[in-house]
Motif scaffolding. Structure first.
Motif, PDB file in Angstrom:
ATOM      1  N   CYS A 169       0.841  -1.205   0.000  1.00  0.00           N
ATOM      2  CA  CYS A 169       0.000   0.000   0.000  1.00  0.00           C
ATOM      3  C   CYS A 169       0.875   1.252   0.000  1.00  0.00           C
ATOM      4  CB  CYS A 169      -0.915   0.014   1.217  1.00  0.00           C
ATOM      5  SG  CYS A 169      -2.125  -1.325   1.252  1.00  0.00           S
ATOM      6  N   LYS A 171      -0.789   4.636   0.316  1.00  0.00           N
ATOM      7  CA  LYS A 171      -1.444   5.713   1.068  1.00  0.00           C
ATOM      8  C   LYS A 171      -1.152   5.588   2.565  1.00  0.00           C
ATOM      9  CE  LYS A 171      -5.550   6.546  -1.801  1.00  0.00           C
ATOM     10  NZ  LYS A 171      -5.314   5.557  -2.858  1.00  0.00           N
ATOM     11  N   TYR A 188     -10.901   7.310   4.885  1.00  0.00           N
ATOM     12  CA  TYR A 188     -10.372   6.881   3.595  1.00  0.00           C
ATOM     13  C   TYR A 188     -10.895   7.811   2.501  1.00  0.00           C
ATOM     14  CZ  TYR A 188      -8.106   3.521   0.570  1.00  0.00           C
ATOM     15  OH  TYR A 188      -7.226   2.935  -0.298  1.00  0.00           O
ATOM     16  N   ASP A 253     -10.259   4.522  -5.106  1.00  0.00           N
ATOM     17  CA  ASP A 253      -8.982   4.001  -5.611  1.00  0.00           C
ATOM     18  C   ASP A 253      -9.086   3.526  -7.056  1.00  0.00           C
ATOM     19  OD1 ASP A 253      -7.474   4.563  -3.432  1.00  0.00           O
ATOM     20  OD2 ASP A 253      -7.231   2.522  -2.731  1.00  0.00           O
ATOM     21  N   CYS A 296      -4.756   0.702   1.657  1.00  0.00           N
ATOM     22  CA  CYS A 296      -5.184   0.734   0.261  1.00  0.00           C
ATOM     23  C   CYS A 296      -6.404  -0.153   0.078  1.00  0.00           C
ATOM     24  CB  CYS A 296      -4.061   0.306  -0.693  1.00  0.00           C
ATOM     25  SG  CYS A 296      -3.338  -1.309  -0.348  1.00  0.00           S
TER      26      CYS A 296
END
Length: 309
Positions: A169, A171, A188, A253, A296
């Motif tokens: 991931c 982020k 998120y 995403d 993520c």
């Protein structure tokens, strides 16, 4: 912190300890070196009001001092919850009191702060686990517990954890709170109608139609015209809310969730202001890497199978 007896942030007293901090044993975990997968099951809840809504809430079975319990995944609160009656167990040690703790549904709780001897999640063993014993029939595992499991993958059917999960991931994990500290949640970035905004993840909000909830202090004239009243019960009190519904395109995403329904409620006190429920798992698996502090959402091709009932 040596000498800490009362704790507060801003101007609200959050709670107090009834024993010296040095006498509280450390919260530890073992058995997370290898990856393991546990099934998620679901429980039906019905909200009565102008419209009766039934939805499935995912939960995990874990062992509390040798007894199996169903635990909801509390990604919208810092401290884990247990019913007050369980505080009388010889395996629970009351060390203080919490004056106020709030979850992502805007519900406020208080009660005894207790240390539980042992919590087993799969082969992971957590010792000296802090819980809030309060007026609830439900048990939940909060961010304080979830982050002890190293890395986590959550999809519609399974809960996977362990230090060796392959996340990759990029982020940063985002955690939201407010100045007085009573609210804490995983957040998120989601994209609604082309605009990206942060939303708290509340895995207790699982109505399939209301993917995204927004709370705002007031309505415009146009919003007022399309709103309707809905009554529900929170903490034993009847609440009448003014709400309107609107649809739009949701993506997270880069995963296209298609057209979804958003509810907008007039509420100047609700924290957090934007919430997404378990529908975030409809097309993706949520990875939370608490070791490297990354998160993520990755496409999940196995989400056509419903959660086991």
């Amino acid at each position: 912190f040596a000498g800490l007896e009362q704790f507060s942030l801003f101007d609200i007293k959050m709670g107090n300890l009834s024993v010296p901090p040095s006498e509280i044993p450390p919260f530890t975990v073992t058995g997370i070196d290898q990856q393991q997968t546990l099934p998620l099951q679901s429980q039906k809840f019905t909200q009565e009001g102008n419209k009766s809504i039934t939805w499935n809430v995912p939960y995990l079975t874990a062992s509390l001092n040798g007894t199996d319990f169903s635990f909801f995944l509390g990604t919208d609160t810092a401290i884990s919850f247990l019913p007050k009656a369980l505080s009388h167990s010889p395996h629970v040690h009351i060390v203080g009191h919490i004056e106020i703790a709030t979850n992502g549904r805007g519900e406020a709780y208080n009660g005894d702060l207790g240390i539980v001897d042992e919590l087993k999640i799969g082969t992971a063993i957590l010792k000296n686990v802090p819980f809030l014993f309060t007026n609830t029939d439900e048990a939940s595992l909060s961010l304080m517990v979830l982050q002890k499991l190293g890395k986590i993958k959550i999809d519609r059917q399974y809960f996977t954890f362990g230090k060796d999960i392959d996340c990759h991931c990029q982020k940063d994990i985002q955690l939201g709170s407010i100045f007085d500290g009573r609210f804490h949640a995983l957040r998120y970035p989601i994209t609604w109608q082309g605009k990206t905004e942060m939303a708290a993840i509340n895995l207790r909000l699982t109505d399939a139609h209301l993917s995204f909830m927004v709370f705002q202090p007031d309505f415009t004239h146009e919003e007022e015209k399309q709103s309707f009243e809905m009554d529900r019960e929170i903490n034993g009190k009847k609440i009448i809310s003014s709400i309107y519904l609107t649809d739009g395109n949701l993506s997270i995403d880069g995963i296209d969730y298609g057209k979804r329904l958003k509810s907008v409620e007039k509420d100047e006190l609700h924290i957090p202001a934007k919430v997404i429920g378990v529908s975030i798992l409809d097309k993706g698996s949520l990875y939370l890497d608490f070791i490297n502090h990354k998160a993520c959402l990755k496409p999940n091709t196995s989400d056509t199978t419903p959660m086991p009932q």
